[in-house]
Motif scaffolding. Structure first.
Motif, mmCIF file in Angstrom:
data_model
loop_
_atom_site.group_PDB
_atom_site.id
_atom_site.type_symbol
_atom_site.label_atom_id
_atom_site.label_comp_id
_atom_site.label_asym_id
_atom_site.label_seq_id
_atom_site.Cartn_x
_atom_site.Cartn_y
_atom_site.Cartn_z
ATOM 1 N N VAL A 96 67.581 -44.331 52.116
ATOM 2 C CA VAL A 96 67.705 -45.784 52.276
ATOM 3 C C VAL A 96 68.479 -46.412 51.119
ATOM 4 C CG1 VAL A 96 66.385 -47.957 52.294
ATOM 5 C CG2 VAL A 96 65.746 -46.101 53.824
ATOM 6 N N GLU A 97 68.343 -45.828 49.926
ATOM 7 C CA GLU A 97 69.095 -46.358 48.782
ATOM 8 C C GLU A 97 70.588 -46.280 49.035
ATOM 9 O OE1 GLU A 97 68.075 -44.855 44.919
ATOM 10 O OE2 GLU A 97 65.930 -44.886 45.352
ATOM 11 N N ASN A 134 50.172 -35.568 54.937
ATOM 12 C CA ASN A 134 51.141 -34.803 54.148
ATOM 13 C C ASN A 134 52.530 -34.841 54.796
ATOM 14 O OD1 ASN A 134 49.153 -34.109 52.328
ATOM 15 N ND2 ASN A 134 48.686 -32.130 53.292
ATOM 16 N N SER A 135 52.555 -34.703 56.130
ATOM 17 C CA SER A 135 53.824 -34.712 56.859
ATOM 18 C C SER A 135 54.524 -36.061 56.737
ATOM 19 C CB SER A 135 53.574 -34.380 58.331
ATOM 20 O OG SER A 135 54.755 -34.460 59.067
ATOM 21 N N VAL A 136 53.794 -37.138 56.977
ATOM 22 C CA VAL A 136 54.384 -38.479 56.919
ATOM 23 C C VAL A 136 54.793 -38.824 55.486
ATOM 24 C CG1 VAL A 136 53.925 -40.944 57.270
ATOM 25 C CG2 VAL A 136 53.187 -39.291 58.987
ATOM 26 N N SER A 137 53.989 -38.414 54.513
ATOM 27 C CA SER A 137 54.335 -38.667 53.097
ATOM 28 C C SER A 137 55.641 -37.981 52.725
ATOM 29 C CB SER A 137 53.219 -38.160 52.178
ATOM 30 O OG SER A 137 52.017 -38.859 52.425
ATOM 31 N N LYS A 138 55.836 -36.780 53.277
ATOM 32 C CA LYS A 138 57.079 -36.029 53.040
ATOM 33 C C LYS A 138 58.273 -36.786 53.622
ATOM 34 C CE LYS A 138 59.086 -31.602 54.348
ATOM 35 N NZ LYS A 138 58.858 -30.425 55.207
ATOM 36 N N TYR A 139 58.092 -37.308 54.839
ATOM 37 C CA TYR A 139 59.168 -38.078 55.471
ATOM 38 C C TYR A 139 59.486 -39.329 54.642
ATOM 39 C CZ TYR A 139 59.095 -35.381 59.850
ATOM 40 O OH TYR A 139 59.207 -34.387 60.789
ATOM 41 N N ILE A 140 58.459 -39.992 54.143
ATOM 42 C CA ILE A 140 58.662 -41.221 53.358
ATOM 43 C C ILE A 140 59.506 -40.922 52.117
ATOM 44 C CG2 ILE A 140 57.487 -42.915 51.880
ATOM 45 C CD1 ILE A 140 55.256 -42.988 54.058
ATOM 46 N N THR A 141 59.166 -39.837 51.410
ATOM 47 C CA THR A 141 59.937 -39.452 50.219
ATOM 48 C C THR A 141 61.398 -39.179 50.578
ATOM 49 O OG1 THR A 141 57.948 -38.446 49.276
ATOM 50 C CG2 THR A 141 60.068 -37.789 48.319
ATOM 51 N N GLU A 142 61.585 -38.450 51.667
ATOM 52 C CA GLU A 142 62.938 -38.110 52.133
ATOM 53 C C GLU A 142 63.724 -39.372 52.492
ATOM 54 O OE1 GLU A 142 64.947 -35.737 55.965
ATOM 55 O OE2 GLU A 142 62.787 -35.648 55.642
#
Length: 405
Positions: free
Chosen positions: A291-292, A278-286
């Motif tokens: 990055v865009e 859950n923590s890493v998935s949150k970072y990925i979304t952020e």
């Protein structure tokens, strides 16, 4: 016993005397006058039986009608416990002031009235009070125990960090946690050089815009870096968002693999892995959103500091507020202290705070367990007795209007 003084002593003589004293301060370095090039400058040496006993780098501000105001930041450098020396230096400064058609001379010596950590109670230093008496008895007018930054040219209260081998051990728990958060988000801090000045100026400009204050621009920072050379420390906090995003994706893939290989009865392991996912998935979304906008490595914060002798002033800082949750300051400040310690610098001054210690600056700086240092404050030496009262009134009014602007 013969006293003499000389106008125009060499940079070497002045700087060596300043560095050997217990009042070493960047603002009394001879090069500081080059930074403040909108002021004139003279270096004065004061001698007793041919020995240098005091030195002052004097800034000279041109005023209307050919008049001037003289200012000695964190000086003169001398032993203020010796009344005869104090008397000679003040009388000599008056004579010099008359040659410059000065209305008055303002100075704020590097004399500490108190030193304490936030929350501690302490008494005023009796030796400093004795030095204050010497100054007042010889015609220096003290402006008193001012409490606000805006009431004096240099802050009377400052947050100063004394360096040691393991600085982080002295920090509060929440500071260590935020340092870890900055590291988790991929913030990396290192020293920059002249080629990084524009990027630093850009983050300072963002800070100016956010706080509604005017700091400095690219040319000023470049000039400071060139003047002080290796003694100028430009620390930059960078992030490579694309690289960090790929690392998070690799972490997520590994976590999902570990989850698929974990048996149902291994409840503790499953819970831990699920939390990590859950923590890493949150970072990925952020990070995908970032990055865009920022596909390349970028500087998100910086600090420009300058050393003189064995002490350092942390002069300017800036941050891109879009990255405030990356907590870059908690990567930057410890790195500055670490590099300072490694270079035999005994303290790094984080700058002024309000005397009430209840302002935002104090709250932020308290994260690094600084020593609060209360200086004795400002003095005026009247030179033109006819115009002195009027000129100091006008000076105080102008200062008040600027601080209220």
């Amino acid at each position: 016993m013969t006293y003499t003084y000389k106008v125009g002593i060499s940079k070497e003589e002045h700087d060596n005397f300043a560095k050997a004293s217990d009042q070493t301060n960047l603002l009394q370095s001879s090069d500081w006058a080059q930074v403040k090039d909108n002021w004139g400058n003279e270096r004065l040496g004061f001698y007793k039986d041919g020995q240098l006993i005091a030195s002052a780098s004097v800034l000279i501000k041109a005023l209307p009608l050919g008049m001037t105001m003289l200012y000695i930041p964190r000086g003169p450098i001398m032993d203020y416990s010796k009344a005869e020396d104090v008397a000679f230096v003040i009388s000599s400064l008056k004579k010099f002031g008359k040659t410059k058609r000065a209305l008055f001379i303002k100075f704020d010596p590097a004399l500490l009235l108190k030193q304490y950590h936030i929350g501690e109670e302490t008494e005023e230093i009796t030796e400093t009070l004795a030095k204050l008496k010497n100054l007042e008895e010889n015609g220096a007018e003290w402006t008193g125990r001012t409490m606000e930054i805006a009431q004096s040219i240099q802050p009377r209260f400052q947050a100063n960090v004394y360096t040691q081998a393991d600085m982080t051990a002295t920090f509060p728990k929440h500071t260590k946690r935020l340092m870890k958060d900055a590291n988790t988000r991929g913030v990396v801090t290192s020293r920059g050089n002249l080629s990084d000045v524009q990027a630093f100026a850009d983050v300072v400009a963002l800070t100016e815009s956010r706080k509604g204050v005017a700091l400095r621009n690219h040319d000023y920072f470049k000039k400071m870096m060139e003047i002080y050379g290796d003694d100028a420390y430009l620390h930059l906090a960078k992030v490579n968002l694309s690289k960090r995003l790929e690392e998070y994706k690799e972490q997520l893939a590994q976590i999902e693999k570990d989850l698929s290989e974990t048996e149902e009865h291994q409840k503790k392991r499953l819970t831990k892995l699920t939390q990590q996912k859950n923590s890493v998935s949150k970072y990925i979304t952020e990070f995908e959103e970032f990055v865009e906008k920022y596909p390349d490595e970028l500087i998100i914060a910086g600090i420009l500091s300058v050393r003189f002798g064995n002490v350092m002033e942390m002069l300017y800082a800036g941050m891109n507020d879009e990255f405030k949750k990356f907590y870059p300051q908690y990567s930057l400040y410890p790195k500055v202290f670490e590099d300072a310690f490694n270079d035999d610098i005994i303290w790094a001054n984080m700058g002024g705070v309000e005397g009430t210690l209840d302002d935002g600056l104090t709250k932020f700086k308290s994260n690094f367990n600084p020593m609060i240092e209360e200086y004795i404050g400002e003095f005026n030496i009247p030179v033109n007795k006819v115009l002195y009262k009027l000129s100091t009134w006008a000076y105080d009014m102008r200062k008040k209007l600027r601080s209220n602007h």
